[in-house]
Design an enzyme around this catalytic site. Structure first.
Site, PDB file in Angstrom:
ATOM      1  N   ASP A 172       0.739  -1.186  -0.009  1.00 37.46           N
ATOM      2  CA  ASP A 172      -0.041  -0.116  -0.079  1.00 37.46           C
ATOM      3  C   ASP A 172       0.906   1.109  -0.006  1.00 37.46           C
ATOM      4  O   ASP A 172       1.710   1.689   1.028  1.00 37.46           O
ATOM      5  CB  ASP A 172      -0.873  -0.075   1.457  1.00 37.46           C
ATOM      6  CG  ASP A 172      -1.433   1.160   1.343  1.00 37.46           C
ATOM      7  OD1 ASP A 172      -1.682   2.169   0.525  1.00 37.46           O
ATOM      8  OD2 ASP A 172      -2.517   1.638   2.579  1.00 37.46           O
ATOM      9  N   LYS A 207       3.021  11.521  -3.604  1.00 37.31           N
ATOM     10  CA  LYS A 207       2.090  10.746  -4.290  1.00 37.31           C
ATOM     11  C   LYS A 207       1.076  11.799  -4.707  1.00 37.31           C
ATOM     12  O   LYS A 207       0.388  11.343  -6.099  1.00 37.31           O
ATOM     13  CB  LYS A 207       1.217   9.615  -3.311  1.00 37.31           C
ATOM     14  CG  LYS A 207       0.001   8.950  -3.851  1.00 37.31           C
ATOM     15  CD  LYS A 207      -0.522   7.888  -3.040  1.00 37.31           C
ATOM     16  CE  LYS A 207      -1.538   7.129  -3.343  1.00 37.31           C
ATOM     17  NZ  LYS A 207      -2.249   6.169  -2.405  1.00 37.31           N
ATOM     18  N   GLU A 212      -6.985   0.554  -4.320  1.00 33.00           N
ATOM     19  CA  GLU A 212      -7.008   0.633  -2.850  1.00 33.00           C
ATOM     20  C   GLU A 212      -8.384  -0.110  -2.439  1.00 33.00           C
ATOM     21  O   GLU A 212      -8.373  -0.937  -1.338  1.00 33.00           O
ATOM     22  CB  GLU A 212      -6.670   1.906  -2.179  1.00 33.00           C
ATOM     23  CG  GLU A 212      -5.267   1.938  -2.663  1.00 33.00           C
ATOM     24  CD  GLU A 212      -4.995   3.586  -2.387  1.00 33.00           C
ATOM     25  OE1 GLU A 212      -5.770   4.498  -2.104  1.00 33.00           O
ATOM     26  OE2 GLU A 212      -3.568   4.048  -2.730  1.00 33.00           O
ATOM     27  N   ASP A 226     -12.968   5.008   1.473  1.00 30.85           N
ATOM     28  CA  ASP A 226     -11.448   5.051   1.569  1.00 30.85           C
ATOM     29  C   ASP A 226     -10.978   6.564   1.678  1.00 30.85           C
ATOM     30  O   ASP A 226     -10.954   6.942   0.479  1.00 30.85           O
ATOM     31  CB  ASP A 226     -10.609   4.158   0.576  1.00 30.85           C
ATOM     32  CG  ASP A 226      -9.129   4.075   0.732  1.00 30.85           C
ATOM     33  OD1 ASP A 226      -8.716   4.950   1.693  1.00 30.85           O
ATOM     34  OD2 ASP A 226      -8.464   3.571  -0.187  1.00 30.85           O
TER      35      ASP A 226
END
Length: 607
Positions: A8, A70, A171, A193
């Site tokens: 992850d 990211k 994810e 999420d």
């Protein structure tokens, strides 16, 4: 054959897991932690620090400590979304030669892929150390709403780290896999999420080991970093109102504010009020200025309410695309560290009209699902099938700047689709294929993925040639497009390598640079751990000395003071030879103190 791990790759933290016999488990890093901060720092001597070590020195080295990268991966420098992101970063974001958003540390620039690759390499090495075997393959997760450029860039980061990326998996899908395996759940689940930098919501149907993603939606610029920034803005405004000093352009102050904001945010998940104290945050002609504030949960909720509200529309869109309403959802699974926020729980209850579940650790569940997917790919788990979807529509530009949609949003993948097109002018010898991703009917409002030309088409009146264009999306959600003139059989194809990606040559160059730095990086990390260990030894010695030092003679006390001073000086100057010597000296005086305590101060030379 090397091991396959699940990663992850988060905005704030990363988690690595490994699945054995279909049972995934989280792998600790070299420091024993189950998650690793997504932080890379470059020292004055250009050595690389990664994870907790990098995060600990961020306040003293803010301009060269890279975090939340990211949010930059696969992005252009002039992207409107990046304007608000850059405002709160202590390091510098610069434009690369091709217009990408890169980062600067000292005088060097780095692509987000390279920074992510440095983090992934550290995770790979930690996993190898724990498993005692080489790790060669990985399943890496990405936000469900990542477009093709961002997915390609993530895959490039894995390559830079020396990993063969077997699958890019969404994810929320990974989280649902882990949850379904753990609970044996059958039914419809919505995965909400919200992590450090992105928000995703996916609707899945789970039946007897078949995980079918029915829809997905989200926001690539909504997450915990934005919640932190809301607190930072509030602190800056409060401080400016009190002192007249604007901290917004003070890089070191910003880094301290960020750490304080993150800490306050976490505390407010459990308490109603938290204190924020930052002494010597700034100064003016009247002297040093300190920041001392109390933040109540009620005030925090108002600061972030607009952000929490932004999650509503993607949830409604996901349910609409799946053809369902809230009562049709059996479970709501909360994922991501930011999902612990009480206001988020309230928002989820309001949207779905039921209580959400957090049965698995929201920081770890995505990594566990990625590891499980690795087991599925290796054939170790045979009773689970995963059917995913593409997050955004794909099409080509047609005459007048319009878009012809080839593959619709939320189409199951892998998939392919073909369509016949023709020329728009007489004797046209070249057809340009412009590939787009997005939901607008206008080409200019979508993400341009790539362009290529089909050349040497035989002369013919307009409308006569038949050009077959085929779109293919693989299991990673990565696109391939081909075009063929059916008369001449001339063909052109392209595996989408977006303009925001790195060329194969650039990736090879980065890999070589990483290998060159590997030995130096490892040596530096070992040295820093040694200094940290010596600091801990000094702290324990001083604590024990404070309580039992009266058992020692004056000469012994002086010796301890001298050795502690030498050790602290060695750490401050990073004197490797003196640090080695200090280890021996601190050990010896610690033993003398222990013996004095044991004998109650009555030890004699004859003893």
């Amino acid at each position: 054959m090397g091991k396959t791990i699940g990663i992850d790759l988060g905005t704030t933290n990363c988690c690595v897991a490994f699945s054995e016999a279909g049972t995934p488990k989280v792998l600790p890093n070299k420091e024993g932690s189950r998650t690793t901060p997504s932080v890379v720092a470059f020292t004055d001597t250009n050595e690389r620090l990664i994870g907790h070590i990098a995060k600990r020195q961020a306040v003293t080295n803010p301009k060269n400590t890279i975090y939340a990268v990211k949010r930059l991966i696969g992005q252009k420098y002039n992207s409107q979304q990046l304007d608000s992101v850059r405002e709160h970063l202590a390091y510098e974001v610069v434009a690369a030669s091709n217009g990408d958003a890169w980062v600067k540390a000292h005088e060097d620039t780095y692509s987000p892929q390279e920074i992510s690759g440095i983090i992934l390499r550290e995770l790979k090495e930690s996993a190898e150390e724990f498993l005692g075997e080489e790790v060669t393959e990985a399943v890496i997760t990405v936000p469900a709403y990542f477009d093709d450029a961002q997915r390609q860039a993530t895959k490039d980061a894995g390559t830079i780290a020396g990993l063969e990326v077997k699958r890019i998996i969404n994810e929320p899908t990974a989280a649902a896999l882990a949850y379904g395996l753990e609970s044996g759940f059958n039914g419809r689940v919505a995965v909400y999420d919200i992590g450090g930098g992105t928000f995703d919501v996916s609707v899945l149907e789970v039946q007897d080991g078949v995980f079918e993603v029915q829809s997905t939606s989200g926001d690539c610029f909504l997450g915990g970093e934005d919640f932190d920034n809301s607190i930072i803005n509030w602190m800056i405004e409060c401080f400016q109102e009190e002192t007249g000093i604007n901290l917004r352009f003070d890089k070191m102050a910003l880094q301290r504010l960020k750490e304080a904001a993150e800490k306050a945010k976490c505390e407010l998940s459990a308490v109603e009020v938290t204190e924020i104290s930052l002494p010597f945050i700034s100064s003016d002609a009247t002297g040093a200025k300190h920041l001392n504030l109390k933040l109540e949960r009620e005030v925090f909720n108002e600061l972030i309410r607009e952000l929490a509200e932004r999650t509503r529309q993607p949830c409604l869109e996901a349910m609409s695309s799946a053809g369902i309403t809230a009562p049709d959802v059996d479970r709501i699974l909360l994922v991501g560290g930011q999902s612990r926020t009480p206001l988020i729980h309230e928002m989820v209850r309001e949207i779905f009209s039921k209580e959400p579940t957090m049965d698995l650790n929201p920081d770890e569940v995505v990594g566990l699902g990625a590891a499980l997917q690795g087991s599925i790919l290796k054939g170790e788990v045979k009773d689970i099938v995963l059917l995913d979807v593409t997050p955004l529509s794909l099409g080509i530009e047609t005459q007048g700047g319009l878009v012809y949609s080839m593959i619709e949003k939320n189409a199951n993948i892998p998939t392919s689709y073909s369509q016949i097109f023709t020329t728009v002018t007489d004797n046209q010898s070249v057809v340009s294929v412009h590939i787009l991703q997005g939901e607008s009917d206008l080409a200019a409002n979508n993400r341009s993925l790539a362009k290529f030309d089909l050349v040497d088409i035989p002369p013919a009146p307009r409308g006569v040639p038949q050009i077959e264009v085929t779109f293919e999306i693989d299991t990673n959600g990565i696109v391939k497009v081909s075009a063929v003139d059916l008369q001449s059989k001339r063909e052109q194809s392209i595996n989408i390598s977006p303009s925001s990606g790195l060329s194969p040559g650039e990736i090879d160059e980065i890999i070589q640079r990483a290998e060159t730095n590997k030995a130096a990086d490892a040596k530096r990390k070992d040295f820093i751990r040694k200094m940290n260990k010596l600091e801990s030894m000094i702290e324990r010695l001083q604590k024990t000395f404070k309580e039992y030092g009266h058992f020692l003679s004056e000469a012994e006390k002086e010796k301890i003071h001298g050795h502690v001073a030498d050790a602290e000086k060695a750490i401050k100057n990073e004197n490797e030879g003196q640090i080695e010597k200090s280890f021996e000296e601190i050990n010896k005086v610690s033993k003398v103190l222990s013996e004095a305590i044991m004998f109650g101060g009555h030890k004699t030379k004859d003893d």
